[in-house]
Design a protein around this motif. Structure first.
Motif, PDB file in Angstrom:
ATOM      1  N   LYS A  27      11.485 -15.411 -61.385  1.00 59.64           N
ATOM      2  CA  LYS A  27      10.587 -15.426 -60.410  1.00 59.64           C
ATOM      3  C   LYS A  27       9.972 -17.094 -61.011  1.00 59.64           C
ATOM      4  N   HIS A  28       9.929 -17.355 -62.224  1.00 59.18           N
ATOM      5  CA  HIS A  28       9.626 -18.755 -62.512  1.00 59.18           C
ATOM      6  C   HIS A  28      10.567 -19.741 -61.767  1.00 59.18           C
TER       7      HIS A  28
ATOM      8  N   GLN B  33       9.878 -20.337 -58.133  1.00 66.22           N
ATOM      9  CA  GLN B  33       8.657 -20.947 -58.125  1.00 66.22           C
ATOM     10  C   GLN B  33       8.565 -22.703 -58.497  1.00 66.22           C
ATOM     11  N   THR B  34       9.508 -22.805 -59.309  1.00 66.22           N
ATOM     12  CA  THR B  34       9.723 -23.944 -59.981  1.00 66.22           C
ATOM     13  C   THR B  34      10.990 -24.845 -60.123  1.00 66.22           C
TER      14      THR B  34
ATOM     15  N   PRO C 174      12.594 -20.966 -68.027  1.00 63.63           N
ATOM     16  CA  PRO C 174      11.740 -20.890 -69.196  1.00 63.63           C
ATOM     17  C   PRO C 174      12.371 -21.704 -70.345  1.00 63.63           C
TER      18      PRO C 174
END
Length: 185
Positions: A160-161, A164-165, A169
């Motif tokens: 999900k990160h 979005q980006t 991580p």
């Protein structure tokens, strides 16, 4: 059964292409399942207790990730000679039984697993929309048994990160699973 853990994420590593037959009768390439925000390439199989422990949650999480523009493909690279549960016919049955929301393909020559450096099942490779590796970690705390409800959804949160980006991580916990069952040389 040998348990292995995956190497650390090599950020930016480019996904190798492939052309593999799916249980749906279609031949899939790397670009076919790409979502608007990224792609999860995973190496799984039918017989591995580590995969069995996460299967229902994997289906749930990947269906949810589609809503964030992350699509997925599952590759089965084990040699089914000694593991008949991993045969192509059984792959079809498992995909239907669990309602896989992603293509399930077979890597009969094991060339794709070798190109990716896959070491175990499950082994997850999370890519951004440029096919750059951003995640090489675990699904969650599950091992051979399903983790309790409410644990951190590592793979889901990471992907999900990425949606979005376009970046994964910095902290990633390696996946653990059964070794890939390589063909005799």
């Amino acid at each position: 059964m040998v348990s292995l853990t995956t190497p650390v994420c090599d950020f930016g590593w480019k996904a190798p292409d492939f052309s593999l037959p799916g249980v749906d009768g279609k031949v899939w390439t790397l670009k076919d399942p790409m979502g608007p925000n990224g792609l999860l390439v995973m190496f799984i199989c039918n017989h591995c207790p580590y995969v069995k422990a996460i299967r229902p949650r994997l289906v749930r999480d990947l269906a949810e990730l589609k809503q964030h523009g992350i699509h997925a493909i599952a590759i089965m690279s084990n040699d089914p000679t000694d593991y008949t549960e991993d045969s192509f016919d059984n792959m079809k049955k498992v995909a239907a039984e669990f309602g896989f929301p992603f293509p399930y393909v077979i890597d009969e020559t094991q060339a794709v697993a070798k190109a990716y450096g896959a070491v175990c099942t499950p082994d997850f490779f999370g890519f951004n929309r440029k096919f750059e590796l951003q995640y090489r970690g675990r699904f969650d705390e599950s091992r051979k048994e399903t983790a309790p409800e409410g644990v951190r959804r590592d793979l889901y949160v990471a992907m999900k990160h990425i949606a979005q980006t376009q970046r994964g991580p910095a902290e990633q916990i390696p996946s653990m699973g059964c070794s890939i069952k390589w063909k005799d040389a």
